[in-house]
Design an enzyme around this catalytic site. Structure first.
Site, PDB file in Angstrom:
ATOM      1  N   ASP A 141      -2.055  -1.437  -7.390  1.00 24.01           N
ATOM      2  CA  ASP A 141      -1.699  -2.802  -6.968  1.00 24.01           C
ATOM      3  C   ASP A 141      -1.725  -3.805  -8.126  1.00 24.01           C
ATOM      4  OD1 ASP A 141      -1.685  -1.586  -4.522  1.00 24.01           O
ATOM      5  OD2 ASP A 141      -3.494  -2.562  -3.765  1.00 24.01           O
ATOM      6  N   MET A 185       4.503  -0.653  -2.283  1.00 18.47           N
ATOM      7  CA  MET A 185       3.072  -0.936  -2.058  1.00 18.47           C
ATOM      8  C   MET A 185       2.573  -2.103  -2.921  1.00 18.47           C
ATOM      9  SD  MET A 185       1.127   2.666  -1.603  1.00 18.47           S
ATOM     10  CE  MET A 185       0.985   3.416   0.009  1.00 18.47           C
ATOM     11  N   ARG A 187      -0.093  -4.259  -1.412  1.00 19.16           N
ATOM     12  CA  ARG A 187      -0.849  -5.127  -0.494  1.00 19.16           C
ATOM     13  C   ARG A 187      -0.533  -6.609  -0.698  1.00 19.16           C
ATOM     14  NH1 ARG A 187      -4.897  -2.035   1.884  1.00 19.16           N
ATOM     15  NH2 ARG A 187      -5.786  -1.163   0.007  1.00 19.16           N
TER      16      ARG A 187
END
Ligand code: F6P
Length: 400
Positions: A141, A185, A187
């Site tokens: 991330d 991805m 978050r």
């Protein structure tokens, strides 16, 4: 006897085992100071449940393959340690640290895992134990605070960039094109989603939607329609963490308190079909992006090995309560320095893309591309047999 224990925590990356490799190699260079190299099975759970393996008994050939093995070889967890230092879990952890004569503890993880690392460091300090705790950064991330980037992000970004590069070529070759929405991805952080913006102009996604910006559905539909009318197809990158209008009340939540994301691209495609009556295709990169060893960046691999080595040397120097961080000292040629940061500054903190790196809400600024370019540099050679990439298989010999 002084032993070390290594903990892998949170979501894996394609180089999480590479930092472990670096730590193993460095620990073996100091047999006087480190007698045994232990691995905690399933993150902190292994230290709670007395489930450790002796990594020193694994074959050298299997250790070498850690460099290209996805997943977390020791097993991982998203278990959050309790706030109350008197919780019985801590007594179990301490008992196991003492039972196995552990002096050096390493926690390899992202911001939630650094909370585990921080709590452990405070605990041993408060009890006056001769144990040091060091954090090894990792997360696809790229949202760890106090560091230029996190290990695993460069390789994941490289996978995403190259996959989208190929998808664009596939998407633009039809007479009647579709609206392609690729879900990536990350978050709450858009670093990975925005990464394909480094692709050369003409082969760059048309629009990016990041969780850092408020999502406006009407504007999204207008933007998509305009691109489709102009180009005959559209390639759009969206973050899994985008706040789109949908019911999330029944979504599964993990031990760190995060909802399991996914399905945003499918939902947006459904809305586009309904409101604009245009053909769509949803692509969710999902776990492939963090597991695939094919696009590992050489920079990421080399930094991961070095970080594992430095973590061990840091512990041997008696430093505790710190995580290794990277400071970019030059961009072209790219150089970084490895430094230490207090865990109190990184535990649970989140680093998002600054607005200065965005041109507007759907495109990135050149400064973002300059940031990404050096990280994805260089290829690594995969060892294969009969066309299949080799991966580590440990014996997992339990420590009694
Ligand atoms: O750890 C980071 C991450 O890869 C996020 O990008 C993603 O939302 C999450 O983990 C998914 O993890 P899992 O599928 O293991 O719940």
């Amino acid at each position: 006897m002084k032993n070390m224990v290594y903990i892998q925590s949170g979501g894996p990356t394609s180089v999480i085992n590479t930092s472990f490799y670096g730590a193993i190699k460095e620990a073996k260079r100091h047999p006087e100071e480190i007698t045994h190299i232990y691995g905690s099975v399933h993150g902190i759970e292994g230290l709670i449940d007395d489930d450790l393996i002796d990594v020193g008994l694994e074959d050298e050939e299997q250790i070498e393959l850690l460099l290209q093995t996805p997943g977390s070889i020791l097993g991982t967890t998203r278990r959050k340690l309790p706030k109350d230092i008197n919780d019985p879990i801590y007594a179990k952890i301490i008992a196991n640290l003492q039972k196995h004569e552990i002096k050096y503890v390493f926690v390899n993880g992202g911001n939630d895992s650094m909370d585990t690392c921080y709590k452990l460091s405070l605990l041993v300090k408060q009890l006056g134990l001769d144990i040091v705790v060091v954090g090894v950064p990792k997360t696809i991330d790229n949202d760890l605070a106090a560091t230029d980037h996190s290990l695993g992000f460069p390789s994941c970004a490289k996978f995403v960039i190259n996959t989208v590069n190929a998808l664009i070529k596939d998407a633009c070759c039809f007479k009647v094109g579709k609206i392609h929405i690729v879900e990536i991805m990350g978050r709450d952080a858009g670093w990975l989603t925005a990464a394909p913006d480094v692709l050369p102009e003409g082969n760059r996604p048309h629009l990016f939607y990041l969780p850092e910006n408020k999502f406006d559905l009407d504007q999204f539909l207008a933007d998509v329609k305009a691109v489709y009318e102009r180009e005959g197809y559209a390639m759009i990158c969206i973050s899994e963490g985008l706040q789109i209008p949908r019911d999330m009340s029944n979504v599964r939540v993990d031990g760190f308190g995060h909802a399991q994301l996914g399905g945003a691209a499918t939902e947006l495609c459904r809305i586009v079909e309904e409101k604009l009556n245009l053909p769509t295709r949803a692509v969710e990169l999902s776990l492939t992006q963090r597991a695939c060893p094919v696009f590992v960046s050489k920079v990421d691999r080399e930094e991961a090995i070095k970080t594992g080595e430095i973590a061990v040397r840091t512990a041997l120097n008696g430093e505790t309560g710190k995580m290794i961080v990277f400071k970019r000292t030059n961009n072209n040629p790219y150089t970084i320095s490895f430094e230490l940061e207090d865990l109190s500054k990184v535990a649970n903190a989140v680093s998002l893309i600054p607005q200065s790196m965005m041109k507007d809400v759907t495109r990135m600024d050149e400064s973002f591309r300059e940031y990404i370019r050096p990280l994805i540099n260089g290829e690594v050679q995969l060892k294969c047999k009969d066309g299949i990439a080799l991966v580590t298989n440990f014996k997992y010999i339990k420590v009694k």
